[in-house]
Scaffold this motif. Structure first.
Motif, PDB file in Angstrom:
ATOM      1  N   THR A  25      61.703  44.672  44.564  1.00 59.00           N
ATOM      2  CA  THR A  25      60.920  43.900  45.113  1.00 59.00           C
ATOM      3  C   THR A  25      59.187  43.623  44.499  1.00 59.00           C
ATOM      4  OG1 THR A  25      59.268  45.164  46.399  1.00 59.00           O
ATOM      5  CG2 THR A  25      60.828  44.621  47.338  1.00 59.00           C
ATOM      6  N   LYS A  26      59.336  41.595  44.311  1.00 55.84           N
ATOM      7  CA  LYS A  26      58.471  41.132  43.655  1.00 55.84           C
ATOM      8  C   LYS A  26      57.158  41.283  44.044  1.00 55.84           C
ATOM      9  CE  LYS A  26      57.734  37.001  42.297  1.00 55.84           C
ATOM     10  NZ  LYS A  26      58.539  35.263  41.704  1.00 55.84           N
ATOM     11  N   GLY A  27      56.096  41.985  43.092  1.00 58.59           N
ATOM     12  CA  GLY A  27      54.198  41.991  43.263  1.00 58.59           C
ATOM     13  C   GLY A  27      53.246  40.694  42.821  1.00 58.59           C
ATOM     14  N   VAL A  28      53.009  39.982  43.084  1.00 58.23           N
ATOM     15  CA  VAL A  28      52.607  38.979  42.514  1.00 58.23           C
ATOM     16  C   VAL A  28      50.296  39.085  42.210  1.00 58.23           C
ATOM     17  CG1 VAL A  28      51.434  36.565  42.174  1.00 58.23           C
ATOM     18  CG2 VAL A  28      53.686  37.109  42.401  1.00 58.23           C
ATOM     19  N   HIS A  29      49.608  39.287  41.561  1.00 61.08           N
ATOM     20  CA  HIS A  29      48.308  39.458  41.251  1.00 61.08           C
ATOM     21  C   HIS A  29      47.420  37.872  40.814  1.00 61.08           C
ATOM     22  CE1 HIS A  29      49.422  43.339  42.398  1.00 61.08           C
ATOM     23  NE2 HIS A  29      47.966  43.529  42.778  1.00 61.08           N
ATOM     24  N   LEU A  30      46.076  37.335  40.975  1.00 59.65           N
ATOM     25  CA  LEU A  30      45.869  36.312  40.444  1.00 59.65           C
ATOM     26  C   LEU A  30      44.759  36.667  40.588  1.00 59.65           C
ATOM     27  CD1 LEU A  30      46.545  33.213  42.895  1.00 59.65           C
ATOM     28  CD2 LEU A  30      48.162  34.544  40.827  1.00 59.65           C
ATOM     29  N   VAL A  31      43.656  36.468  39.453  1.00 59.31           N
ATOM     30  CA  VAL A  31      42.489  36.612  38.814  1.00 59.31           C
ATOM     31  C   VAL A  31      41.538  35.548  38.825  1.00 59.31           C
ATOM     32  CG1 VAL A  31      40.995  37.324  36.899  1.00 59.31           C
ATOM     33  CG2 VAL A  31      42.921  39.156  37.876  1.00 59.31           C
ATOM     34  N   VAL A  32      40.678  35.406  39.172  1.00 59.30           N
ATOM     35  CA  VAL A  32      39.721  34.654  39.495  1.00 59.30           C
ATOM     36  C   VAL A  32      38.003  35.244  39.707  1.00 59.30           C
ATOM     37  CG1 VAL A  32      41.380  32.974  41.481  1.00 59.30           C
ATOM     38  CG2 VAL A  32      38.975  34.375  42.284  1.00 59.30           C
ATOM     39  N   ASP A  33      37.045  34.626  38.673  1.00 58.03           N
ATOM     40  CA  ASP A  33      35.774  34.624  38.447  1.00 58.03           C
ATOM     41  C   ASP A  33      35.082  35.099  39.330  1.00 58.03           C
ATOM     42  OD1 ASP A  33      34.246  34.509  35.899  1.00 58.03           O
ATOM     43  OD2 ASP A  33      32.763  33.884  37.334  1.00 58.03           O
ATOM     44  N   ARG A  34      34.361  36.033  39.325  1.00 60.18           N
ATOM     45  CA  ARG A  34      33.781  36.758  40.711  1.00 60.18           C
ATOM     46  C   ARG A  34      32.909  34.967  41.308  1.00 60.18           C
ATOM     47  NH1 ARG A  34      30.690  42.189  40.433  1.00 60.18           N
ATOM     48  NH2 ARG A  34      33.218  42.165  40.057  1.00 60.18           N
TER      49      ARG A  34
ATOM     50  N   THR B 240      48.777  42.283  47.076  1.00 56.97           N
ATOM     51  CA  THR B 240      49.539  41.670  46.421  1.00 56.97           C
ATOM     52  C   THR B 240      51.304  40.560  47.544  1.00 56.97           C
ATOM     53  OG1 THR B 240      51.569  42.099  44.799  1.00 56.97           O
ATOM     54  CG2 THR B 240      51.208  44.003  46.814  1.00 56.97           C
ATOM     55  N   THR B 241      51.717  39.700  46.843  1.00 55.81           N
ATOM     56  CA  THR B 241      53.222  39.847  47.399  1.00 55.81           C
ATOM     57  C   THR B 241      53.956  40.843  47.425  1.00 55.81           C
ATOM     58  OG1 THR B 241      54.505  39.120  45.607  1.00 55.81           O
ATOM     59  CG2 THR B 241      52.452  37.372  47.493  1.00 55.81           C
ATOM     60  N   ASP B 242      55.158  40.061  48.376  1.00 59.95           N
ATOM     61  CA  ASP B 242      56.426  41.986  48.682  1.00 59.95           C
ATOM     62  C   ASP B 242      57.509  40.775  48.855  1.00 59.95           C
ATOM     63  OD1 ASP B 242      56.275  44.682  48.580  1.00 59.95           O
ATOM     64  OD2 ASP B 242      57.916  44.025  49.861  1.00 59.95           O
ATOM     65  N   THR B 243      58.538  40.679  47.744  1.00 56.88           N
ATOM     66  CA  THR B 243      59.635  39.518  47.675  1.00 56.88           C
ATOM     67  C   THR B 243      60.666  40.287  47.086  1.00 56.88           C
ATOM     68  OG1 THR B 243      58.872  38.114  46.184  1.00 56.88           O
ATOM     69  CG2 THR B 243      58.129  37.681  47.866  1.00 56.88           C
ATOM     70  N   ASP B 244      61.856  40.082  47.946  1.00 57.62           N
ATOM     71  CA  ASP B 244      62.947  40.849  46.934  1.00 57.62           C
ATOM     72  C   ASP B 244      63.139  40.091  46.221  1.00 57.62           C
ATOM     73  OD1 ASP B 244      64.676  42.767  48.335  1.00 57.62           O
ATOM     74  OD2 ASP B 244      64.074  40.875  50.320  1.00 57.62           O
ATOM     75  N   TYR B 245      63.689  40.046  44.412  1.00 57.30           N
ATOM     76  CA  TYR B 245      63.903  39.673  43.260  1.00 57.30           C
ATOM     77  C   TYR B 245      65.617  39.946  42.676  1.00 57.30           C
ATOM     78  CZ  TYR B 245      62.329  38.348  38.752  1.00 57.30           C
ATOM     79  OH  TYR B 245      62.551  37.843  37.916  1.00 57.30           O
ATOM     80  N   GLN B 246      65.689  38.837  42.104  1.00 56.61           N
ATOM     81  CA  GLN B 246      67.156  38.491  41.491  1.00 56.61           C
ATOM     82  C   GLN B 246      67.149  38.412  40.584  1.00 56.61           C
ATOM     83  OE1 GLN B 246      67.384  38.172  45.078  1.00 56.61           O
ATOM     84  NE2 GLN B 246      67.736  39.619  46.013  1.00 56.61           N
ATOM     85  N   GLY B 247      66.444  37.893  39.687  1.00 59.75           N
ATOM     86  CA  GLY B 247      65.198  36.923  38.605  1.00 59.75           C
ATOM     87  C   GLY B 247      65.341  37.823  37.206  1.00 59.75           C
TER      88      GLY B 247
ATOM     89  N   LEU C  59      63.687  41.410  33.020  1.00 60.35           N
ATOM     90  CA  LEU C  59      62.432  41.577  31.657  1.00 60.35           C
ATOM     91  C   LEU C  59      61.329  40.943  31.654  1.00 60.35           C
ATOM     92  CD1 LEU C  59      64.984  41.774  28.743  1.00 60.35           C
ATOM     93  CD2 LEU C  59      62.317  42.702  28.960  1.00 60.35           C
ATOM     94  N   HIS C  60      61.481  38.925  32.626  1.00 60.88           N
ATOM     95  CA  HIS C  60      60.566  38.556  32.448  1.00 60.88           C
ATOM     96  C   HIS C  60      60.166  38.094  34.021  1.00 60.88           C
ATOM     97  CE1 HIS C  60      58.823  34.964  30.446  1.00 60.88           C
ATOM     98  NE2 HIS C  60      57.724  35.309  30.752  1.00 60.88           N
ATOM     99  N   PRO C  61      59.759  38.660  35.039  1.00 61.58           N
ATOM    100  CA  PRO C  61      59.301  37.909  35.708  1.00 61.58           C
ATOM    101  C   PRO C  61      58.030  37.073  36.002  1.00 61.58           C
ATOM    102  CG  PRO C  61      58.128  40.925  35.924  1.00 61.58           C
ATOM    103  CD  PRO C  61      59.214  40.170  34.515  1.00 61.58           C
ATOM    104  N   ARG C  62      58.198  36.528  37.183  1.00 58.37           N
ATOM    105  CA  ARG C  62      57.147  35.425  36.318  1.00 58.37           C
ATOM    106  C   ARG C  62      56.376  34.970  38.167  1.00 58.37           C
ATOM    107  NH1 ARG C  62      57.603  31.036  32.503  1.00 58.37           N
ATOM    108  NH2 ARG C  62      58.472  29.172  34.265  1.00 58.37           N
ATOM    109  N   VAL C  63      55.812  34.614  38.056  1.00 57.72           N
ATOM    110  CA  VAL C  63      54.821  33.864  38.774  1.00 57.72           C
ATOM    111  C   VAL C  63      55.072  32.903  39.276  1.00 57.72           C
ATOM    112  CG1 VAL C  63      52.785  33.266  40.295  1.00 57.72           C
ATOM    113  CG2 VAL C  63      52.677  35.209  38.413  1.00 57.72           C
ATOM    114  N   GLU C  64      55.755  32.421  41.007  1.00 58.08           N
ATOM    115  CA  GLU C  64      55.608  31.156  41.103  1.00 58.08           C
ATOM    116  C   GLU C  64      55.053  30.769  42.150  1.00 58.08           C
ATOM    117  OE1 GLU C  64      58.829  30.209  39.313  1.00 58.08           O
ATOM    118  OE2 GLU C  64      59.828  32.013  38.928  1.00 58.08           O
ATOM    119  N   GLN C  65      55.102  29.315  43.058  1.00 57.14           N
ATOM    120  CA  GLN C  65      54.524  28.439  43.416  1.00 57.14           C
ATOM    121  C   GLN C  65      54.509  28.617  43.913  1.00 57.14           C
ATOM    122  OE1 GLN C  65      52.530  25.383  41.654  1.00 57.14           O
ATOM    123  NE2 GLN C  65      51.600  25.985  43.748  1.00 57.14           N
ATOM    124  N   ALA C  66      55.579  29.671  44.989  1.00 60.97           N
ATOM    125  CA  ALA C  66      55.733  29.979  46.532  1.00 60.97           C
ATOM    126  C   ALA C  66      54.516  31.094  46.387  1.00 60.97           C
ATOM    127  CB  ALA C  66      57.180  30.483  46.410  1.00 60.97           C
ATOM    128  N   ASP C  67      54.848  32.139  45.657  1.00 56.49           N
ATOM    129  CA  ASP C  67      53.702  33.469  45.419  1.00 56.49           C
ATOM    130  C   ASP C  67      51.814  33.185  45.548  1.00 56.49           C
ATOM    131  OD1 ASP C  67      55.927  35.024  44.951  1.00 56.49           O
ATOM    132  OD2 ASP C  67      55.645  33.936  43.078  1.00 56.49           O
TER     133      ASP C  67
END
Length: 607
Positions: A256-265, A299-306, A309-317
Motif C-alpha cells: 500500500t502507498k503512504g504519502v506525506h506533505l511538508v509545509v512551513d511551520r 499518511t494515506t493508505d491505498t493499495d498500489y499496483q504502480g 521503483l518510483h511511487p509518486r504523490v498523486e492528486q487524489a493523495d
C-alpha cells in the motif's frame, strides 16, 4: 574504517571471488538488521541493494518509532506490548536516533471517533503499563478542550472534547538504516549499493547457491556465491522470488502507498506531534508532526499496483490530506502552493494479513459492545475490582474480531513472514520499522541453524538487544548530556553551537570523527565549514555517492530545508564533483538528477 566508493570496489572484488555464508538481497531496514547481526556473529556475509541504502520504503515512513497506540483502538494488547518493548530496544541500540516526543491526541465528538475522553484515558493508562512508562515527564495525562486549543490554537474547536498526551518517539528512518549498515561493514560485512539481483543461482542438487547480479554503476555482471541467500526486499519480495526458476511463486505481498506533505511551520503551527481521526469516517488516523521549522502530515493508505521503483504523490493523495488537515486546522487554509516537499512510500504488507495495520490503515474496528466491555473491565481493573485474569478473558474474546486473528506461524513478529522455499531461498517480509531488530534476530537464528545443519558452519549466538549501531555508543539514559558533550568538541573547534549540536544529533558518537576534519579541511565554496565536514564524512564513511544520497537520505535537507536547498545544492554538487573527479557530463547528470528529485518532492508536476 572507510565505507566509500573505494571500499565498494574492494568489496565487489571479494564478492566475486569468495563463497559467502550469507548473502542478503535488499538494503532497507530489514536487510540492514540482518546484516549487522550476521557480521557481529562472524559470518562471512554480504548485502546488495539495487539503489542507495534505504532509498525505497525505509526512507519513506512517517519517521516515528511508533509505540502502537493505534492498535489499542482494537485493544490488540499483544501487538502494543510487543511494539513498545521492541521500541525500547531500538532506542537502546541507536540512542541518537529515536528520541522521545510526546504525542497529542485531540478527541472529537464525531461519528466513528476512535476514542472518547474516558476511553482514551483507559487506553493510555494501559499503554503506559505495557510500555513501562514511569518517568513523570512522559506518563500520560488528559487535558481540557481549552488546554488543547491553548497548545494548538489553529485546531478546529467544533466538537472538540479535550485531548490525551502520551509518549511516542520521533525517528530518522534513513539514518537508522545507514547506521546499521555501517556497523555491519565495520564488523566485516560486504555492504554494496547499486548492485541489482538478476537471477537466483543453484547448485547441482537444485539448492540456492548464490545470485547473478549487475553493478549498476559500471554495467558489469557477475555471480555471487553464497551458502544461503535471504530476500529482504520488502515490497519487491515477490519479484525476487520470481527470479528463482525452481519455484512456483504465488504472490504474497500487497503493498500500500503512504504519502506525506511538508509545509512551513508559519503556515501550520503544530508545536508537538499530533494524531487524530481523519474526520472522514474512514477509520484512518493522521499525524501532523513538527520538525526543523516545518510541519509534515500524513499518511494515506491505498493499495498500489504502480511502479515500485518510483511511487509518486498523486492528486487524489493531495486532495485527501489537504481536506483532512484543513478540516482539523480550518484557519490554516493549506493549499498545494504551500507544500514545500513531499514523499511517497510503499508498505510491505503481506496479503494474508487481511488489512493494513500501519499508521493510516483501517484494520477494522471491534464492535461497539466489545469496545464498551473492554473499557469497563480495564476501568474496574485499575480500581482493583477485578483480576488481571478477568481482563485477559475479555481481551482474548476480542481476538476473533481483529484483522489478523493469529500471527502467521512462520512470522517473527506480527505482520511479518519468515519462509524457506524448497530450494532453500529464505524470504523475510512484512513487519514494520519498529520490529526490524526482532525480525532480523528470528531470521539469523534460522540461518545459523541451517548453516550448522547443511554446511557444518558453527556460529555463536549474540544478544542483538545490546548490539549498538554505528554512532550509538551513547548511554540511552543520558542521551542529551552525552550529545552535548560531543557537540562541545565542535564548538571548541570553531563551529557555532547550533552547527555543532546538529552534527552531534545527526551522527551520534561518530560526531568526533566529523569534527576531527576541522583544521585540515577548509570550507568548500558555497558551503559552510559544518556542511563541508558533514559531506566529507558522509562520502568517506557512509557510502554517499550522489548529491541526492546526501541531501535526501544522509540528511533531511531536501525535505525540511526547502528555503535553503537552492543555495546549498550547487555547493554540494561542486564539492562532490571535485572529490570524485567527475567529468563535466557526470556532473551535469548528477545535478539534473538532484533538480528532478527536488521538483518532484515540490510537486511541480501537479501545480
Amino acid at each position: 574504517m572507510s565505507f566509500s566508493l573505494l571500499s565498494r570496489r574492494q568489496d565487489i572484488e571479494r564478492l566475486k571471488n569468495e563463497t559467502l555464508d550469507l548473502l542478503t538481497i535488499g538494503g532497507g531496514i530489514t536487510g540492514a538488521g540482518v546484516a549487522i547481526q550476521a557480521s557481529a556473529m562472524g559470518m562471512n556475509n554480504g548485502l546488495i541493494e539495487m539503489q542507495d541504502f534505504a532509498e525505497g520504503t525505509s526512507s519513506r515512513s512517517t519517521k516515528l518509532v511508533h509505540g502502537g497506540i493505534r492498535y489499542l483502538k482494537n485493544f490488540d494488547v499483544e501487538v502494543v506490548s510487543d511494539t513498545v518493548k521492541e521500541r525500547a530496544v531500538v532506542q537502546g541500540i541507536a540512542p541518537h536516533i529515536p528520541r522521545p516526543d510526546p504525542m497529542l491526541l485531540p478527541i472529537y465528538d464525531e461519528p466513528g471517533s476512535t476514542f472518547n475522553m474516558f476511553s482514551v484515558k483507559v487506553a493510555m493508562n494501559l499503554y503506559d503499563q505495557l510500555a513501562g512508562v514511569t518517568d513523570p515527564k512522559y506518563t500520560n495525562y488528559t487535558i481540557s478542550k481549552e488546554e488543547v486549543l491553548q497548545r494548538e490554537p489553529q485546531l478546529n474547536p467544533d466538537k472538540l472534547l479535550g485531548g490525551g498526551v502520551y509518549l511516542d518517539y520521533r525517528n530518522n528512518d534513513a539514518r537508522l538504516v545507514i547506521e546499521n549498515i555501517k556497523k555491519a561493514h565495520e564488523n566485516g560485512g560486504l555492504m554494496v549499493s547499486h548492485v541489482k539481483a538478476q537471477h537466483i543461482l543453484h547448485d547441482e542438487n537444485g539448492n540456492v547457491s548464490g545470485v547473478n547480479v549487475k553493478d549498476l554503476l559500471t554495467g558489469e555482471e557477475f555471480d555471487i556465491h553464497a551458502r544461503l541467500v535471504i530476500n529482504t526486499t520488502g515490497p519487491w519480495s515477490d519479484f525476487i522470488r520470481e527470479m528463482d526458476d525452481h519455484l512456483e511463486v504465488t504472490p504474497q505481498m500487497r503493498p500500500t502507498k503512504g504519502v506525506h506533505l511538508v509545509v512551513d511551520r508559519s503556515r501550520l503551527n503544530v508545536p508537538q506531534p499530533t494524531y487524530f481521526d481523519s474526520g472522514q469516517q474512514d477509520g484512518r488516523m493522521v499525524f501532523a508532526i513538527p520538525r526543523e521549522g516545518k510541519t509534515y502530515f500524513g499518511t494515506t493508505d491505498t493499495d498500489y499496483q504502480g511502479d515500485f521503483l518510483h511511487p509518486r504523490v498523486e492528486q487524489a493523495d493531495v486532495d485527501y490530506l489537504l481536506k483532512t488537515i484543513n478540516d482539523r486546522y480550518p484557519e490554516a487554509e493549506i493549499t498545494i502552493d504551500d507544500v514545500e516537499a513531499s514523499w511517497a512510500g510503499l508498505r510491505p504488507l503481506i496479503a494474508s494479513n487481511g488489512s493494513s495495520d500501519y499508521n493510516g490503515g483501517n484494520s477494522g474496528k471491534i464492535t461497539a459492545q466489545s469496545f464498551d466491555d473492554v473499557i469497563a473491565i480495564v476501568d474496574k481493573y485499575e480500581k482493583q475490582l477485578v483480576s488481571r485474569e478477568d481482563v485477559e478473558d475479555v481481551l482474548n474474546h476480542l481476538e476473533s474480531t481483529l484483522s489478523e486473528n493469529k500471527p502467521n506461524p512462520s512470522a517473527v513478529s506480527r505482520g511479518s513472514s519468515l519462509d524457506v522455499a524448497q530450494d532453500g531461498l529464505i524470504t523475510l517480509a512484512g513487519g514494520k520499522i519498529t520490529d526490524y531488530r526482532k525480525m532480523a534476530a528470528g531470521a539469523i537464528a534460522l540461518i545459523a541453524k541451517l548453516l550448522k545443519q547443511r554446511f557444518n558452519r558453527n556460529f555463536n549466538s549474540i544478544d542483538s538487544k545490546h548490539l549498538q549501531v554505528s554512532g550509538g555508543d551513547i548511554d540511552p539514559q543520558n542521551v542529551d548530556a552525552t550529545l552535548s558533550f560531543f557537540a562541545k568538541q565542535g564548538i571548541e573547534s570553531g563551529l557555532s553551537k547550533p552547527e555543532a549540536e546538529k552534527i552531534a544529533n545527526l551522527f551520534g558518537s561518530n560526531a568526533a570523527r566529523v569534527f576531527s576534519q576541522i583544521g585540515r579541511l577548509p570550507a568548500a565554496p558555497g558551503l559552510s565549514l559544518a556542511e563541508t565536514i558533514s559531506l566529507h564524512y558522509s562520502m568517506e564513511e557512509e557510502m554517499t555517492l550522489t548529491p541526492v544520497d546526501y541531501l535526501l537520505r544522509r540528511t533531511n535537507h531536501l525535505l525540511f530545508h526547502h528555503d535553503a536547498i537552492a543555495d546549498l545544492q550547487q555547493g554540494v554538487v561542486d564539492e562532490m564533483a571535485r572529490y570524485f573527479n567527475w567529468s563535466a557530463e557526470q556532473k551535469q547528470q548528477h545535478s539534473q538528477e538532484l533538480q528532478d528529485v527536488i521538483a518532484e518532492a515540490h510537486l511541480d508536476y501537479l501545480r
